[in-house]
Design a protein around this motif. Structure first.
Motif, PDB file in Angstrom:
ATOM      1  N   ALA A  65       0.831  -1.210   0.000  1.00  0.00           N
ATOM      2  CA  ALA A  65       0.000   0.000   0.000  1.00  0.00           C
ATOM      3  C   ALA A  65       0.867   1.262   0.000  1.00  0.00           C
ATOM      4  O   ALA A  65       0.560   2.237  -0.702  1.00  0.00           O
ATOM      5  CB  ALA A  65      -0.928  -0.003   1.215  1.00  0.00           C
ATOM      6  N   ASN A  66       1.957   1.247   0.753  1.00  0.00           N
ATOM      7  CA  ASN A  66       2.861   2.400   0.776  1.00  0.00           C
ATOM      8  C   ASN A  66       3.503   2.629  -0.593  1.00  0.00           C
ATOM      9  O   ASN A  66       3.714   3.777  -1.013  1.00  0.00           O
ATOM     10  CB  ASN A  66       3.952   2.197   1.831  1.00  0.00           C
ATOM     11  CG  ASN A  66       3.422   2.286   3.247  1.00  0.00           C
ATOM     12  OD1 ASN A  66       2.383   2.903   3.490  1.00  0.00           O
ATOM     13  ND2 ASN A  66       4.101   1.657   4.183  1.00  0.00           N
ATOM     14  N   ASN A  67       3.823   1.552  -1.287  1.00  0.00           N
ATOM     15  CA  ASN A  67       4.391   1.668  -2.629  1.00  0.00           C
ATOM     16  C   ASN A  67       3.379   2.244  -3.613  1.00  0.00           C
ATOM     17  O   ASN A  67       3.727   3.064  -4.465  1.00  0.00           O
ATOM     18  CB  ASN A  67       4.894   0.307  -3.119  1.00  0.00           C
ATOM     19  CG  ASN A  67       6.300  -0.008  -2.640  1.00  0.00           C
ATOM     20  OD1 ASN A  67       7.261   0.614  -3.063  1.00  0.00           O
ATOM     21  ND2 ASN A  67       6.417  -0.965  -1.740  1.00  0.00           N
ATOM     22  N   VAL A  68       2.129   1.822  -3.492  1.00  0.00           N
ATOM     23  CA  VAL A  68       1.074   2.374  -4.352  1.00  0.00           C
ATOM     24  C   VAL A  68       0.931   3.874  -4.099  1.00  0.00           C
ATOM     25  O   VAL A  68       0.797   4.670  -5.035  1.00  0.00           O
ATOM     26  CB  VAL A  68      -0.272   1.657  -4.110  1.00  0.00           C
ATOM     27  CG1 VAL A  68      -1.406   2.384  -4.826  1.00  0.00           C
ATOM     28  CG2 VAL A  68      -0.193   0.209  -4.582  1.00  0.00           C
ATOM     29  N   SER A  69       0.981   4.277  -2.830  1.00  0.00           N
ATOM     30  CA  SER A  69       0.898   5.693  -2.483  1.00  0.00           C
ATOM     31  C   SER A  69       2.053   6.472  -3.113  1.00  0.00           C
ATOM     32  O   SER A  69       1.857   7.572  -3.654  1.00  0.00           O
ATOM     33  CB  SER A  69       0.912   5.866  -0.963  1.00  0.00           C
ATOM     34  OG  SER A  69       0.812   7.226  -0.609  1.00  0.00           O
ATOM     35  N   SER A  70       3.257   5.900  -3.076  1.00  0.00           N
ATOM     36  CA  SER A  70       4.425   6.557  -3.682  1.00  0.00           C
ATOM     37  C   SER A  70       4.244   6.716  -5.184  1.00  0.00           C
ATOM     38  O   SER A  70       4.604   7.750  -5.762  1.00  0.00           O
ATOM     39  CB  SER A  70       5.692   5.742  -3.406  1.00  0.00           C
ATOM     40  OG  SER A  70       5.996   5.720  -2.035  1.00  0.00           O
ATOM     41  N   PHE A  74       4.031  10.238  -7.293  1.00  0.00           N
ATOM     42  CA  PHE A  74       4.914  10.472  -8.430  1.00  0.00           C
ATOM     43  C   PHE A  74       4.116  10.870  -9.673  1.00  0.00           C
ATOM     44  O   PHE A  74       4.484  11.796 -10.405  1.00  0.00           O
ATOM     45  CB  PHE A  74       5.738   9.214  -8.721  1.00  0.00           C
ATOM     46  CG  PHE A  74       6.486   9.260 -10.026  1.00  0.00           C
ATOM     47  CD1 PHE A  74       7.639  10.036 -10.160  1.00  0.00           C
ATOM     48  CD2 PHE A  74       6.037   8.543 -11.124  1.00  0.00           C
ATOM     49  CE1 PHE A  74       8.325  10.087 -11.361  1.00  0.00           C
ATOM     50  CE2 PHE A  74       6.714   8.579 -12.322  1.00  0.00           C
ATOM     51  CZ  PHE A  74       7.868   9.356 -12.443  1.00  0.00           C
ATOM     52  N   LEU A  75       3.000  10.169  -9.916  1.00  0.00           N
ATOM     53  CA  LEU A  75       2.180  10.479 -11.080  1.00  0.00           C
ATOM     54  C   LEU A  75       1.555  11.867 -10.976  1.00  0.00           C
ATOM     55  O   LEU A  75       1.303  12.517 -11.977  1.00  0.00           O
ATOM     56  CB  LEU A  75       1.075   9.422 -11.242  1.00  0.00           C
ATOM     57  CG  LEU A  75       1.555   8.010 -11.599  1.00  0.00           C
ATOM     58  CD1 LEU A  75       0.391   7.023 -11.535  1.00  0.00           C
ATOM     59  CD2 LEU A  75       2.197   7.996 -12.979  1.00  0.00           C
ATOM     60  N   GLY A  76       1.325  12.319  -9.751  1.00  0.00           N
ATOM     61  CA  GLY A  76       0.777  13.657  -9.550  1.00  0.00           C
ATOM     62  C   GLY A  76       1.836  14.739  -9.555  1.00  0.00           C
ATOM     63  O   GLY A  76       1.534  15.920  -9.735  1.00  0.00           O
ATOM     64  N   ASN A  77       3.084  14.358  -9.357  1.00  0.00           N
ATOM     65  CA  ASN A  77       4.184  15.326  -9.327  1.00  0.00           C
ATOM     66  C   ASN A  77       5.457  14.611  -9.781  1.00  0.00           C
ATOM     67  O   ASN A  77       6.143  13.984  -8.989  1.00  0.00           O
ATOM     68  CB  ASN A  77       4.351  15.888  -7.908  1.00  0.00           C
ATOM     69  CG  ASN A  77       5.455  16.919  -7.825  1.00  0.00           C
ATOM     70  OD1 ASN A  77       6.084  17.259  -8.839  1.00  0.00           O
ATOM     71  ND2 ASN A  77       5.700  17.434  -6.627  1.00  0.00           N
ATOM     72  N   GLU A  78       5.760  14.733 -11.062  1.00  0.00           N
ATOM     73  CA  GLU A  78       6.867  13.978 -11.649  1.00  0.00           C
ATOM     74  C   GLU A  78       8.238  14.447 -11.168  1.00  0.00           C
ATOM     75  O   GLU A  78       9.258  13.823 -11.465  1.00  0.00           O
ATOM     76  CB  GLU A  78       6.800  14.042 -13.177  1.00  0.00           C
ATOM     77  CG  GLU A  78       5.591  13.313 -13.736  1.00  0.00           C
ATOM     78  CD  GLU A  78       5.413  13.564 -15.222  1.00  0.00           C
ATOM     79  OE1 GLU A  78       6.416  13.554 -15.948  1.00  0.00           O
ATOM     80  OE2 GLU A  78       4.263  13.789 -15.641  1.00  0.00           O
ATOM     81  N   SER A  79       8.265  15.558 -10.428  1.00  0.00           N
ATOM     82  CA  SER A  79       9.550  16.006  -9.882  1.00  0.00           C
ATOM     83  C   SER A  79       9.970  15.155  -8.688  1.00  0.00           C
ATOM     84  O   SER A  79      11.113  15.186  -8.256  1.00  0.00           O
ATOM     85  CB  SER A  79       9.468  17.481  -9.453  1.00  0.00           C
ATOM     86  OG  SER A  79       8.524  17.642  -8.396  1.00  0.00           O
ATOM     87  N   LYS A  80       8.987  14.367  -8.165  1.00  0.00           N
ATOM     88  CA  LYS A  80       9.294  13.481  -7.046  1.00  0.00           C
ATOM     89  C   LYS A  80      10.150  12.305  -7.520  1.00  0.00           C
ATOM     90  O   LYS A  80      10.031  11.857  -8.665  1.00  0.00           O
ATOM     91  CB  LYS A  80       8.006  12.952  -6.403  1.00  0.00           C
ATOM     92  CG  LYS A  80       7.282  13.971  -5.526  1.00  0.00           C
ATOM     93  CD  LYS A  80       6.119  13.314  -4.830  1.00  0.00           C
ATOM     94  CE  LYS A  80       5.511  14.252  -3.795  1.00  0.00           C
ATOM     95  NZ  LYS A  80       6.392  14.430  -2.634  1.00  0.00           N
ATOM     96  N   LYS A 134      -6.946  11.533  -0.173  1.00  0.00           N
ATOM     97  CA  LYS A 134      -5.835  12.399   0.226  1.00  0.00           C
ATOM     98  C   LYS A 134      -5.122  12.978  -0.983  1.00  0.00           C
ATOM     99  O   LYS A 134      -4.720  14.150  -0.987  1.00  0.00           O
ATOM    100  CB  LYS A 134      -4.854  11.601   1.083  1.00  0.00           C
ATOM    101  CG  LYS A 134      -3.706  12.428   1.651  1.00  0.00           C
ATOM    102  CD  LYS A 134      -2.829  11.579   2.550  1.00  0.00           C
ATOM    103  CE  LYS A 134      -1.674  12.415   3.129  1.00  0.00           C
ATOM    104  NZ  LYS A 134      -0.809  11.597   4.013  1.00  0.00           N
ATOM    105  N   LEU A 135      -4.981  12.166  -2.046  1.00  0.00           N
ATOM    106  CA  LEU A 135      -4.257  12.599  -3.245  1.00  0.00           C
ATOM    107  C   LEU A 135      -5.187  13.082  -4.353  1.00  0.00           C
ATOM    108  O   LEU A 135      -4.727  13.468  -5.433  1.00  0.00           O
ATOM    109  CB  LEU A 135      -3.389  11.436  -3.759  1.00  0.00           C
ATOM    110  CG  LEU A 135      -2.333  10.933  -2.766  1.00  0.00           C
ATOM    111  CD1 LEU A 135      -1.661   9.661  -3.282  1.00  0.00           C
ATOM    112  CD2 LEU A 135      -1.289  12.011  -2.508  1.00  0.00           C
ATOM    113  N   GLU A 136      -6.504  13.007  -4.106  1.00  0.00           N
ATOM    114  CA  GLU A 136      -7.527  13.467  -5.043  1.00  0.00           C
ATOM    115  C   GLU A 136      -7.408  12.808  -6.411  1.00  0.00           C
ATOM    116  O   GLU A 136      -7.305  13.455  -7.453  1.00  0.00           O
ATOM    117  CB  GLU A 136      -7.479  15.010  -5.173  1.00  0.00           C
ATOM    118  CG  GLU A 136      -7.816  15.716  -3.874  1.00  0.00           C
ATOM    119  CD  GLU A 136      -7.913  17.224  -4.019  1.00  0.00           C
ATOM    120  OE1 GLU A 136      -7.480  17.750  -5.057  1.00  0.00           O
ATOM    121  OE2 GLU A 136      -8.428  17.864  -3.089  1.00  0.00           O
TER     122      GLU A 136
END
Length: 323
Positions: A65-70, A74-80, A134-136
Motif C-alpha cells: 500500500a505504501n508503494n502504491v501511495s508513492s 509520483f504520477l501527480g508530481n513527476e519532480s518526485k 488524500k491525493l484526489e
C-alpha cells in the motif's frame, strides 16, 4: 494527469488476474493499466502457523500500500523521486518490475492502478479510498460476484491452488461492496457476474472514467476530528467486548480441562498458562494487531460472534506458541 485506482474484490479463482491481464493488452485504449498483483508481490508466507509470520504478512501488505501511495504521488508530481519501498515479505523482483512499468508511462494516457487482491474486508478497500481522497485521484471497485463452486473449480486449475478451506473462509468473510448504505464512499462499483472479458472491459472503463471525473476529497479538519471520535468510541467498545470474550473463553477452557484431569498441580499449571495467553491476547488487541473495524456490521454495531471467533483463533495460536 488523469489517474485512478481500481480495487478488485473477489474470491481466488474469480478471474481478477485474468481481467487485469486482458485490460493491460487492450488495443487502442486511451488507458494505461498498471497491474498491482498481491499474489506476485507477496512472498509465500504460511500466516496460519505463527504470530511472527502473521506480523510479517501484515507488514508486507502495508508495504505494498505504501508503494502504491508513492506511485500515485509520483504520477501527480513527476519532480518526485520514484523509489520502491522494499520489505522482507515483498518480492523485490516483482516490485522492481512494477516500478519499471510506471517509469515508461505515456503522459497523454489515463493511468489506472489495478489493485488485484481478495479485498474481502471493507477496511482493506477503505485504506485505498482514503489514499485516493488524500491525493484526489479517482477510486472505483470491481466486485467479482462469481459463485463459490465456480471459484473452487477454477482454483484447482491454478499452478499453485490454495486450500479449499481457506477459499471457503474468504467467501464467508466477504463484505460485498456497495451493500452497506452507510458506506457512501463505495460509490463507483462494478459488479461482474460472468467471465465475458469484452463486456466487462467496456463496463469497467465507463465507471473508471466517471470516478476520475469525481475523485473523492479528503474531509476537512472538523470532519476528521468527528471521524476520529467515532473511531475511538468503536475501538473502546471493541476492546471491552474482547475482554468479555477472553474471560468467557478462558473459563470454558478451564472447565473443559477439569473434565479431562483430576490433578490439582496440572490444573494449576494449565491455569497459569491461560493467564499468560489472556495477557498476550489483550496486548496484541490493544496495539492494533487485529483491525477492529472489520468487526463492524452494516448498521455500525459490533458483530460479537465475529469478535469471539477471531479471538478464539488468536488465543489458540498463542497457546500453541507457548507450549
Amino acid at each position: 494527469m488523469d489517474c485512478s485506482v481500481c480495487v478488485f474484490c473477489g474470491l481466488p479463482g474469480a478471474g481478477k488476474t485474468t481481467l487485469a491481464n486482458h485490460l493491460k493488452h487492450l488495443q487502442g485504449s486511451t488507458h494505461k493499466f498498471i497491474h498491482v498483483c498481491y499474489d506476485s508481490l507477496l512472498l509465500k508466507v504460511d500466516h496460519a502457523k505463527s504470530l511472527d509470520s502473521i506480523s510479517a504478512w501484515k507488514a508486507a501488505r502495508s508495504s505494498i500500500a505504501n508503494n502504491v501511495s508513492s506511485i500515485l504521488e509520483f504520477l501527480g508530481n513527476e519532480s518526485k523521486v520514484l523509489c520502491p519501498i522494499f520489505d522482507k515479505g515483498v518480492s523485490q523482483s516483482a516490485l522492481e518490475f512494477l516500478f519499471q512499468d510506471i517509469k515508461t508511462f505515456d503522459p497523454t494516457m489515463k493511468i489506472v492502478l489495478l489493485i488485484d487482491d481478495n479485498m474481502q474486508y471493507r477496511g482493506m478497500r477503505n485504506e485505498y479510498y482514503r489514499m485516493c481522497a488524500k491525493l484526489e485521484v479517482g477510486f472505483s471497485i470491481v466486485y467479482f460476484d462469481i459463485p463459490l463452486q465456480v471459484c473452487l473449480r477454477n482454483n484447482k486449475k491454478r499452478k499453485n491452488p490454495i486450500q479449499e478451506a481457506i477459499l471457503e473462509k474468504i467467501s464467508n468473510q466477504m463484505e460485498i461492496p456497495g451493500s452497506n448504505s452507510k458506506c457512501k464512499w463505495e460509490k463507483f462499483v462494478v459488479k461482474l457476474e460472468s467471465s465475458n472479458l469484452e463486456a466487462s472491459s467496456g463496463q469497467l472503463l465507463r465507471i473508471i472514467d466517471e470516478s476520475m471525473e469525481h475523485p473523492p476529497s479528503f474531509p476537512g479538519p472538523a470532519i476528521q476530528e468527528e471521524i476520529e471520535k467515532v473511531r475511538q468510541i468503536n475501538r473502546k467498545n471493541f476492546l471491552h467486548q474482547a475482554d468479555i470474550c477472553i474471560r468467557r473463553l478462558v473459563s470454558m477452557k478451564i472447565q473443559d480441562f477439569k473434565k479431562s484431569t483430576s490433578s490439582d498441580t496440572t490444573l494449576s499449571q494449565f491455569s497459569k498458562k491461560l493467564i499468560n495467553v489472556k495477557k498476550q491476547t489483550l496486548f496484541l488487541l490493544k496495539i492494533g494487531y487485529v483491525d477492529d473495524e472489520i468487526f463492524l456490521k452494516t448498521d455500525g454495531n459490533l458483530d460479537f460472534d465475529k469478535i469471539e471467533n477471531s479471538i478464539h483463533d488468536l488465543m489458540n495460536l498463542i497457546f500453541q506458541e507457548i507450549q
